[in-house]
Design a protein around this motif. Structure first.
Motif, PDB file in Angstrom:
ATOM      1  N   HIS A 232      -4.623  12.474   7.991  1.00 52.35           N
ATOM      2  CA  HIS A 232      -3.929  11.776   6.902  1.00 52.35           C
ATOM      3  C   HIS A 232      -3.875  10.277   7.177  1.00 52.35           C
ATOM      4  O   HIS A 232      -4.165   9.464   6.284  1.00 52.35           O
TER       5      HIS A 232
ATOM      6  N   ALA B 105      -7.233   8.648   6.868  1.00 50.63           N
ATOM      7  CA  ALA B 105      -7.676   8.517   5.483  1.00 50.63           C
ATOM      8  C   ALA B 105      -6.945   7.409   4.740  1.00 50.63           C
ATOM      9  O   ALA B 105      -7.547   6.693   3.927  1.00 50.63           O
ATOM     10  N   HIS B 106      -5.647   7.244   5.011  1.00 48.59           N
ATOM     11  CA  HIS B 106      -4.827   6.342   4.205  1.00 48.59           C
ATOM     12  C   HIS B 106      -4.377   5.075   4.934  1.00 48.59           C
ATOM     13  O   HIS B 106      -3.943   4.117   4.284  1.00 48.59           O
TER      14      HIS B 106
ATOM     15  N   ARG C  31       0.842  -1.195   0.000  1.00 53.08           N
ATOM     16  CA  ARG C  31       0.000   0.000   0.000  1.00 53.08           C
ATOM     17  C   ARG C  31       0.883   1.254   0.000  1.00 53.08           C
ATOM     18  O   ARG C  31       1.849   1.354   0.752  1.00 53.08           O
ATOM     19  N   ARG C  32       0.538   2.205  -0.833  1.00 54.44           N
ATOM     20  CA  ARG C  32       1.281   3.451  -0.916  1.00 54.44           C
ATOM     21  C   ARG C  32       0.535   4.550  -0.161  1.00 54.44           C
ATOM     22  O   ARG C  32      -0.656   4.785  -0.412  1.00 54.44           O
ATOM     23  N   ILE C  33       1.232   5.210   0.730  1.00 56.79           N
ATOM     24  CA  ILE C  33       0.638   6.301   1.513  1.00 56.79           C
ATOM     25  C   ILE C  33       1.254   7.605   1.015  1.00 56.79           C
ATOM     26  O   ILE C  33       2.472   7.767   1.029  1.00 56.79           O
ATOM     27  N   PRO C  34       0.448   8.534   0.536  1.00 58.83           N
ATOM     28  CA  PRO C  34       1.007   9.753  -0.054  1.00 58.83           C
ATOM     29  C   PRO C  34       1.731  10.630   0.956  1.00 58.83           C
ATOM     30  O   PRO C  34       1.520  10.548   2.160  1.00 58.83           O
TER      31      PRO C  34
END
Length: 325
Positions: free
Chosen positions: A222, A225-226, A206-209
């Protein structure tokens, strides 16, 4: 004039040294390196264990914290470290707590300051936590509170001078910063850590911005949300006030160990901070002083992390296992 800062050395000399056997004080280095129980007398080890039990039973009252929870767990050491405040230290040094002299020195023939009783028993309590939870072995010294705990781990074998941890944590340089718990985490929990037993937070791919505008509240939103699987950043994560003081330029995120840990890292004006969190929240942090330009780089390669930072125009690289060891 402002009061003279209390260093660890001054704290020892003024408050603890008067309670040492004269021969031990005359050659402190020898006392700290000489086995005081070469025959492995179990009654001496029982004295250590008894002192630790006494501390666990009576210290919550001295701290004014009946819910301190000194149950010999690793978590209890973290609670203990957080409870070491300047106000409590100064109260334990005061004449009203049993010391008749200035700055915590007891009167001749009088009772020692409360600080002496708490720290000498507290050092044995923390050592007992290492022994009970991680297989540490007592290396008995004279007096008993100078005893070391030998810990064997994947990082090697080390003798932990826990009484010295207390002295440093109670100095003006460290008081109120939770450094007793930090040392326990660094020298006990991290070296004995079995990372593969950690529960998975989320899929490792999983990529977390990146978080561009960093405040405590925006970080919380943040993560919700992610990475909603992470329910809390944990009790030991920097407080909102401390987090705001760091003034991060931005924060980046990466899941490590197949999603077992979250790494957060970001630059401030003074350097680079890295935070590791597991499913229960904050585990540890690392700080590297660094120039503000160029930007730091974190590389994740298999089991290892490489942190590259600019320092005075040159590049420095720091390598560690993915769980921060």
């Amino acid at each position: 004039m402002p009061a003279e800062p209390i260093t660890a050395a001054q704290l020892f000399e003024r408050t603890f040294a008067p309670h040492y056997p004269p021969d031990a004080l005359a050659d402190l280095a020898a006392a700290r390196s000489t086995d005081a129980n070469p025959a492995g007398n179990l009654s001496i080890l029982a004295q250590i264990d008894h002192a630790a039990e006494v501390f666990a039973r009576l210290a919550p009252g001295a701290f004014g914290a009946p819910d301190l929870g000194l149950d010999f767990s690793d978590a209890s050491v973290h609670r203990l470290g957080a409870a070491l405040t300047r106000e409590r230290r100064d109260a334990w040094l005061s004449p009203a707590e049993g010391a008749a002299g200035a700055r915590g020195t007891s009167a001749e023939g009088g009772a020692p300051p409360m600080l002496v009783t708490l720290v000498t028993h507290g050092a044995l309590y923390v050592g007992a936590c290492v022994a009970r939870n991680h297989g540490g072995k007592w290396q008995v010294r004279r007096p008993l509170w100078e005893s070391l705990v030998r810990l064997e781990s994947r990082a090697g074998t080390g003798d932990l001078a826990i009484f010295q941890w207390w002295l440093k944590a109670l100095s003006d340089e460290e008081i109120g910063r939770g450094r007793l718990a930090d040392r326990y985490r660094t020298h006990v929990e991290v070296p004995t850590f079995d990372a593969e037993r950690l529960p998975v937070i989320a899929a490792g791919d999983r990529r977390i911005p990146r978080l561009a505008k960093v405040r405590y509240d925006t970080l919380y939103k943040h993560l919700r949300a992610h990475l909603p699987e992470l329910r809390s950043v944990g009790e030991d994560f920097p407080s909102p006030e401390r987090f705001e003081e760091m003034a991060f330029k931005s924060l980046e995120f990466a899941l490590l160990g197949g999603g077992r840990m979250l790494l957060m890292h970001g630059a401030t004006a003074e350097g680079v901070h890295l935070f590791w969190l597991d499913a229960s929240g904050f585990v540890k942090s690392v700080y590297y002083p660094a120039d503000s330009f160029p930007a730091h780089v974190v590389q994740i390669e298999g089991q290892k992390i490489r942190v590259i930072v600019p320092v005075r125009g040159e590049t420095q690289a720091h390598e560690m296992l993915w769980w921060g060891a």
